[in-house]
Design an enzyme around this catalytic site. Structure first.
Site, short mmCIF file in Angstrom:
data_model
loop_
_atom_site.label_atom_id
_atom_site.label_comp_id
_atom_site.label_asym_id
_atom_site.label_seq_id
_atom_site.Cartn_x
_atom_site.Cartn_y
_atom_site.Cartn_z
N ASP A 168 0.84 -1.20 0.00
CA ASP A 168 0.00 0.00 0.00
C ASP A 168 0.88 1.25 0.00
O ASP A 168 0.55 2.25 0.60
CB ASP A 168 -0.92 0.00 1.23
N ASP A 185 3.73 2.44 8.02
CA ASP A 185 2.43 1.77 7.83
C ASP A 185 2.55 0.46 7.06
O ASP A 185 2.32 0.41 5.85
CB ASP A 185 1.44 2.70 7.13
#
Length: 279
Positions: A168, A185
């Site tokens: 992502d 993340d």
């Protein structure tokens, strides 16, 4: 500030001394600036599955292992215990990826501890010692864009050589530290060799970097690093210092219509996720 309930156990265990302030509220977690002795760190408090927007999609969780057969059966059946186990596995995925990538020399925040759904890690700082901004909050010259793009390509390759695909990666989860970009993340990170969707995710990650930095340096928009990187990886020829050209000659052959439709659906999902991050 008043200590949030989720951080109280870390305070009682002596893992943190004080909570300074809330740094950000994201779709997946709340992040706080904390003091640990003489050091300033950050504590990432994961939201419950019902409170976050990021889907634990099958594409991401495919081939993730659990050491406990009872947990595996419960997760497969979707029982309450199974959902709790799946949630714990989702959270620990980022912890595992951070330790793995930090050991491989990838530019990620240094992890320090993980307790009760809270990840304690390095606070990524800018050149003034303040919390580093995300790339999407910064303007670049064309030369700066090319430099950061090249730096991040090296990190993507280093991650892949360590067997990890971010899954992502975009300007929304890369911080600009005083000494360059830092990738954050990683709860959706996938195993490059064990996930059938790893190639598609790697190509998307690299395309996201190209499109973002290409907005400042348009010459980057004509590059094609993703397929080149994956082809080298598949042949076992990818090393952390492998020279890249940014050009790739795609093989000719019949079109896989199912794959095309899937790519269209994935593009729609990615755009929806991007819009959520921008809110």
């Amino acid at each position: 500030m008043k200590t949030p309930p989720r951080l109280q156990p870390l305070l009682e265990e002596g893992l943190i001394d004080t909570v300074v302030r809330q740094l950000m509220s994201g779709k997946e977690a709340l992040v706080y600036v904390v003091r640990c002795g003489d050091e300033t760190r950050c504590a990432k408090v994961y939201k419950e599955a019902t409170q976050r927007s990021f889907r634990q999609a099958v594409d991401y969780t495919e081939n993730r292992k659990t050491k406990n057969s009872r947990q595996a059966r419960a997760m497969a059946k979707g029982t309450k215990f199974g959902r709790q186990a799946q949630e714990a596995a989702w959270q620990s995925a980022e912890v595992d990826a951070l330790y793995r990538l930090a050991a491989a020399g990838v530019r990620v925040p240094t992890p320090f501890n993980f307790m009760d759904g809270v990840l304690l890690m390095e606070l990524v700082a800018d050149e003034n010692g303040d919390a580093a901004p995300r790339l999407n909050d910064v303007m670049f010259t064309a030369e700066e864009a090319r430099t950061h793009h090249q730096t991040l390509l090296v990190e993507v390759v280093r991650m892949l050589c360590a067997g990890v695909v971010h899954g992502d990666l975009s300007e929304f989860n890369i911080l600009l530290a005083g000494d360059g970009p830092v990738i954050i993340d990683l709860p959706q990170a996938v195993d490059a060799a064990g996930n059938n969707h790893a190639k598609r995710m790697l190509l998307r990650d690299v395309a996201n970097l190209r499109d973002f930095f290409g907005g400042f340096a348009p010459d980057l928009l004509s590059t094609d690093y993703g397929p080149e990187i994956w082809a080298l990886y598949e042949r076992g020829a990818l090393q952390t210092d492998t020279p890249l050209t940014g050009h790739f000659k795609k093989p000719t052959g019949p079109v896989d219509l199912g794959e095309v439709i899937r790519e269209i659906d994935n593009a729609r999902d990615e755009e929806s996720a991007r819009q959520l991050r921008m809110q």
